[in-house]
Design a protein around this motif. Structure first.
Motif, PDB file in Angstrom:
ATOM      1  N   ARG A 216       0.843  -1.210   0.000  1.00 32.66           N
ATOM      2  CA  ARG A 216       0.000   0.000   0.000  1.00 32.66           C
ATOM      3  C   ARG A 216       0.875   1.256   0.000  1.00 32.66           C
ATOM      4  O   ARG A 216       0.610   2.217  -0.724  1.00 32.66           O
ATOM      5  CB  ARG A 216      -0.913  -0.019   1.227  1.00 32.66           C
ATOM      6  CG  ARG A 216      -1.849   1.176   1.265  1.00 32.66           C
ATOM      7  CD  ARG A 216      -2.710   1.164   2.495  1.00 32.66           C
ATOM      8  NE  ARG A 216      -3.634   0.058   2.509  1.00 32.66           N
ATOM      9  CZ  ARG A 216      -4.027  -0.565   3.613  1.00 32.66           C
ATOM     10  NH1 ARG A 216      -3.565  -0.214   4.791  1.00 32.66           N
ATOM     11  NH2 ARG A 216      -4.892  -1.554   3.559  1.00 32.66           N
ATOM     12  N   GLU A 217       1.937   1.251   0.820  1.00 27.86           N
ATOM     13  CA  GLU A 217       2.818   2.428   0.866  1.00 27.86           C
ATOM     14  C   GLU A 217       3.481   2.674  -0.478  1.00 27.86           C
ATOM     15  O   GLU A 217       3.571   3.809  -0.947  1.00 27.86           O
ATOM     16  CB  GLU A 217       3.894   2.233   1.940  1.00 27.86           C
ATOM     17  CG  GLU A 217       3.351   2.360   3.340  1.00 27.86           C
ATOM     18  CD  GLU A 217       4.250   1.717   4.386  1.00 27.86           C
ATOM     19  OE1 GLU A 217       3.951   1.868   5.565  1.00 27.86           O
ATOM     20  OE2 GLU A 217       5.239   1.028   4.018  1.00 27.86           O
ATOM     21  N   ARG A 219       2.412   1.832  -3.367  1.00 25.76           N
ATOM     22  CA  ARG A 219       1.422   2.326  -4.332  1.00 25.76           C
ATOM     23  C   ARG A 219       1.161   3.821  -4.110  1.00 25.76           C
ATOM     24  O   ARG A 219       1.180   4.620  -5.044  1.00 25.76           O
ATOM     25  CB  ARG A 219       0.115   1.529  -4.201  1.00 25.76           C
ATOM     26  CG  ARG A 219      -0.947   1.991  -5.189  1.00 25.76           C
ATOM     27  CD  ARG A 219      -2.255   1.274  -5.043  1.00 25.76           C
ATOM     28  NE  ARG A 219      -2.207  -0.135  -5.409  1.00 25.76           N
ATOM     29  CZ  ARG A 219      -2.417  -1.142  -4.586  1.00 25.76           C
ATOM     30  NH1 ARG A 219      -2.720  -0.916  -3.315  1.00 25.76           N
ATOM     31  NH2 ARG A 219      -2.356  -2.387  -5.003  1.00 25.76           N
ATOM     32  N   LEU A 220       0.973   4.201  -2.823  1.00 28.60           N
ATOM     33  CA  LEU A 220       0.652   5.601  -2.513  1.00 28.60           C
ATOM     34  C   LEU A 220       1.804   6.534  -2.906  1.00 28.60           C
ATOM     35  O   LEU A 220       1.578   7.623  -3.434  1.00 28.60           O
ATOM     36  CB  LEU A 220       0.333   5.750  -1.018  1.00 28.60           C
ATOM     37  CG  LEU A 220      -1.002   5.130  -0.589  1.00 28.60           C
ATOM     38  CD1 LEU A 220      -1.134   5.124   0.931  1.00 28.60           C
ATOM     39  CD2 LEU A 220      -2.175   5.861  -1.227  1.00 28.60           C
ATOM     40  N   GLU A 223       2.063   6.697  -6.787  1.00 30.78           N
ATOM     41  CA  GLU A 223       0.918   7.381  -7.404  1.00 30.78           C
ATOM     42  C   GLU A 223       1.142   8.887  -7.554  1.00 30.78           C
ATOM     43  O   GLU A 223       0.563   9.521  -8.416  1.00 30.78           O
ATOM     44  CB  GLU A 223      -0.344   7.170  -6.553  1.00 30.78           C
ATOM     45  CG  GLU A 223      -1.178   6.013  -7.059  1.00 30.78           C
ATOM     46  CD  GLU A 223      -2.315   5.656  -6.099  1.00 30.78           C
ATOM     47  OE1 GLU A 223      -2.928   4.610  -6.322  1.00 30.78           O
ATOM     48  OE2 GLU A 223      -2.552   6.415  -5.125  1.00 30.78           O
ATOM     49  N   LYS A 224       2.008   9.428  -6.686  1.00 28.13           N
ATOM     50  CA  LYS A 224       2.272  10.874  -6.759  1.00 28.13           C
ATOM     51  C   LYS A 224       3.086  11.232  -7.993  1.00 28.13           C
ATOM     52  O   LYS A 224       3.190  12.396  -8.343  1.00 28.13           O
ATOM     53  CB  LYS A 224       3.073  11.309  -5.525  1.00 28.13           C
ATOM     54  CG  LYS A 224       2.330  11.215  -4.230  1.00 28.13           C
ATOM     55  CD  LYS A 224       3.060  12.082  -3.214  1.00 28.13           C
ATOM     56  CE  LYS A 224       2.876  11.555  -1.822  1.00 28.13           C
ATOM     57  NZ  LYS A 224       3.854  12.107  -0.902  1.00 28.13           N
TER      58      LYS A 224
END
Ligand code: SAM
Length: 251
Positions: A216-217, A219-220, A223-224
């Motif tokens: 999850r980290e 991906r986050l 994504e930026k």
């Protein structure tokens, strides 16, 4: 000074023999990602943190035009020698992945074998920026990283000991991993003992600090910087039990 990538560079391929043996399966998977995820045909690849070129040479062997970049000249010396021996034309550059200055030159950028763990929360954003800049529109960034739960690898033991050979030398390798849950730092410790046929021993201690990212980290963070992100599992679609992940980020 990092002993695994300097004093032990000549032993790297022997230490990671089993990984080198499965590289062709990894590159089969990477080629599928090129086909299914990249939004342009992949011809030119930048392999960051290429080390001794285990995946770099396999990509070149399959006809891609590859540039390999690594921080350590000792690793690149091994990679260059192997490429020459196989008649592969690969450009190898010594440098820091955070300081690359390519402008829309590559269809794909790769960073194999957990090398992305060298970059902390702030450095990984710099890395994503530089990679993005190096990619052509529709190009793809691919990096693999492991699960934080090392009990899986150790099956309840505190360390792993194994043997390899390089010519007439025997290598005895002992690994420990300690995870700091609060900081998500992984302390990776490795004792490499090189035993010569006459019984004399040279010993090297590796003590490295790496950064743990959950799926999850990752991906986050990615994504930026990228237009489209997908995280795969270990050479297939992500499954709940996967212990190795592949970040696929499209510009
Ligand atoms: C685990 S090895 C992986 C090597 C290779 N990618 C492979 O798959 O075998 C990690 C590599 O990252 C390189 N490295 C670490 N930090 C780097 C940086 N900031 N820039 C470029 N290379 C770096 C090291 O020199 C080392 O060769």
């Amino acid at each position: 000074m990092h002993e695994l990538y300097t004093a032990l560079a000549e032993y790297y391929d022997a230490i990671y023999r089993r990984r080198a043996e499965r590289v062709s399966r990894e590159i089969d998977f990477v080629e599928e990602l090129f086909k299914n995820e990249a939004e342009r045909e992949v011809r030119r690849i930048l392999d960051l943190a290429c080390g001794t070129g285990i995946p770099t040479l396999e990509l070149a062997r399959r006809g891609y035009q590859v540039t390999g970049l690594d921080l350590h000249e000792e690793m690149l010396a091994v990679a260059r020698r192997k490429a020459e021996g196989k008649g592969l034309n690969i450009e190898f550059i010594q440098g820091n992945a955070l300081e690359i200055d390519f402008d829309k030159e590559f269809d794909a950028v790769t960073m194999f074998f957990s090398s992305i763990m060298y970059f902390d929360d702030s450095a990984i954003q710099e890395l994503f920026n530089s990679v993005n800049q190096a990619l052509k529109q529709g190009g793809v960034f691919i990096a693999d990283f492991p699960c934080w739960d090392y009990s899986y690898y150790y099956k309840g033991q505190n360390n792993v000991v194994w043997d390899e050979r390089k010519g007439d030398e025997r290598l005895v390798i002992t690994d420990w991993r300690e995870v700091e849950p609060a900081t998500q730092k992984l302390h990776f410790k490795r004792l490499v003992q090189i035993v010569k046929p006459d019984g004399s021993v040279r010993a090297f201690m590796v003590d490295d600090e790496l950064n743990i990212y959950t799926v999850r980290e990752m991906r986050l963070l990615a994504e930026k910087h990228f237009r489209r992100i997908k995280i795969y599992g270990d050479l297939h679609e992500l499954r709940p039990s996967d212990r190795r992940y592949w970040l696929v980020a499209v510009k």
